[in-house]
Design an enzyme around this catalytic site. Sequence first.
Site, short mmCIF file in Angstrom:
data_model
loop_
_atom_site.label_atom_id
_atom_site.label_comp_id
_atom_site.label_asym_id
_atom_site.label_seq_id
_atom_site.Cartn_x
_atom_site.Cartn_y
_atom_site.Cartn_z
N ASP A 27 0.82 -1.22 0.00
CA ASP A 27 0.00 0.00 0.00
C ASP A 27 0.86 1.27 0.00
O ASP A 27 1.93 1.29 0.60
CB ASP A 27 -0.91 -0.02 1.24
CG ASP A 27 -2.05 0.98 1.13
OD1 ASP A 27 -2.30 1.49 0.01
OD2 ASP A 27 -2.69 1.25 2.15
N GLY A 30 0.30 5.39 -4.55
CA GLY A 30 -0.23 6.69 -4.97
C GLY A 30 0.34 7.82 -4.13
O GLY A 30 0.77 8.85 -4.65
N HIS A 44 2.98 3.25 -9.00
CA HIS A 44 2.80 1.82 -9.31
C HIS A 44 4.04 1.27 -10.01
O HIS A 44 4.45 0.14 -9.76
CB HIS A 44 1.55 1.60 -10.16
CG HIS A 44 0.29 1.99 -9.45
ND1 HIS A 44 -0.01 1.55 -8.17
CD2 HIS A 44 -0.75 2.79 -9.80
CE1 HIS A 44 -1.17 2.05 -7.79
NE2 HIS A 44 -1.64 2.82 -8.76
N LEU A 138 10.07 -21.11 -3.83
CA LEU A 138 9.06 -20.14 -3.38
C LEU A 138 7.79 -20.27 -4.23
O LEU A 138 7.87 -20.34 -5.45
CB LEU A 138 9.62 -18.71 -3.51
CG LEU A 138 8.60 -17.58 -3.29
CD1 LEU A 138 8.19 -17.49 -1.82
CD2 LEU A 138 9.17 -16.24 -3.76
N LEU A 202 -7.28 -4.82 7.00
CA LEU A 202 -7.09 -5.94 6.07
C LEU A 202 -7.63 -5.67 4.68
O LEU A 202 -7.23 -6.31 3.71
CB LEU A 202 -7.77 -7.20 6.62
CG LEU A 202 -6.91 -8.11 7.50
CD1 LEU A 202 -7.74 -9.30 7.98
CD2 LEU A 202 -5.69 -8.61 6.75
C1 FPP Z 1 -1.72 0.22 -3.43
O1 FPP Z 1 -1.31 1.55 -3.56
C2 FPP Z 1 -1.32 -0.56 -4.58
C3 FPP Z 1 -2.15 -1.11 -5.52
C4 FPP Z 1 -3.62 -0.97 -5.49
C5 FPP Z 1 -1.67 -1.87 -6.64
C6 FPP Z 1 -0.39 -2.63 -6.41
C7 FPP Z 1 0.26 -2.80 -7.70
C8 FPP Z 1 1.60 -2.87 -7.93
C9 FPP Z 1 2.65 -2.92 -6.90
C10 FPP Z 1 2.08 -2.92 -9.31
C11 FPP Z 1 1.57 -3.99 -10.19
C12 FPP Z 1 1.48 -5.37 -9.65
C13 FPP Z 1 2.19 -6.43 -10.06
C14 FPP Z 1 1.88 -7.79 -9.50
C15 FPP Z 1 3.26 -6.34 -11.05
P1 FPP Z 1 -2.40 2.68 -3.68
O2 FPP Z 1 -2.56 3.05 -5.12
O3 FPP Z 1 -3.66 2.26 -3.01
O4 FPP Z 1 -1.71 3.84 -2.91
P2 FPP Z 1 -2.43 4.99 -2.07
O5 FPP Z 1 -3.15 4.32 -0.94
O6 FPP Z 1 -1.28 5.83 -1.61
O7 FPP Z 1 -3.34 5.71 -3.00
#
Ligand code: FPP
Length: 248
Positions: A27, A30, A44, A138, A202
């Site tokens: 998390d 963004g 991302h 893994l 969660l």
């Molecule tokens: C949370 O950050 C992250 C996500 C919703 C997406 C996670 C994706 C990646 C790490 C990249 C792609 C995945 C793979 C498997 C290659 P957020 O956008 O909710 O951040 P914020 O809470 O700060 O807005």
Amino acid sequence: MDSALAKSTPLEFTPDQLPVHIGVIMDGNGRWAQARGKHRTEGHRAGVEALRRLITCAVEFDIKYLTIFSFSSENWQRPADEVNTILGLMKKFVASDVGTFVQNNVRVRILGSRVGLNNSVLKMIDDAEQRTQHCTGLQLNVAFNYGARSEMLDAAKSIAAKVASGEIQLDDIDENLFSQSLYTTGLPDPDVIFRTSGEQRLSNFLLWQAAYSEFVFSEEYWPDFDRASFLRLLDAYTGRKRRFGCVG
Ligand code: FPP
């Protein structure tokens, strides 16, 4: 991820202290980007690099199961350009890293609903699973189009259908049957669930499976995750006393 990884357990941890299964909620992508005046999608992109560092650590420390929350069933409600960026990054990630997974004996499994996914996404999932299915190191479980409540509803429906058809009796329903009816069938429950970015919830991730998991939270945003973060996670986990409802 490096191509030829040596396995090691640092002196301060013995292998039996380490978690068998780690769940990770990545998390803060963004907010990481916004704090740098960048577009969220840059977060991302940086998050994928952090994910590579996580997988490298998991291989190095001989962790058996790693489950990452990559895209929830609720994430489709984000702006279309962000959804497309995440899907594009996943496709690129699979295309570029599957060879390295095979070299490092990493098996990929995708957890989540496949209903409604388009053909190119289904192909990405099948490719990743098929090309690594012989790997025995893994197991990297990618929770994609995943929501724990839907997972439990799907399990309930499949069990109800078996009762209705006479394949099983009502009394056959127990915790083991329910566990084996989830997307995570065959996996042990996570020993620890780790979430970055300071949020302590969660968010519909592994609700059934986390009944006795330890929770470790860190303040850093996901793109800042590195080997030192992983060591802090292990340190926090190995300091916990797990009692599973007993007296220890
Ligand atoms: C949370 O950050 C992250 C996500 C919703 C997406 C996670 C994706 C990646 C790490 C990249 C792609 C995945 C793979 C498997 C290659 P957020 O956008 O909710 O951040 P914020 O809470 O700060 O807005």
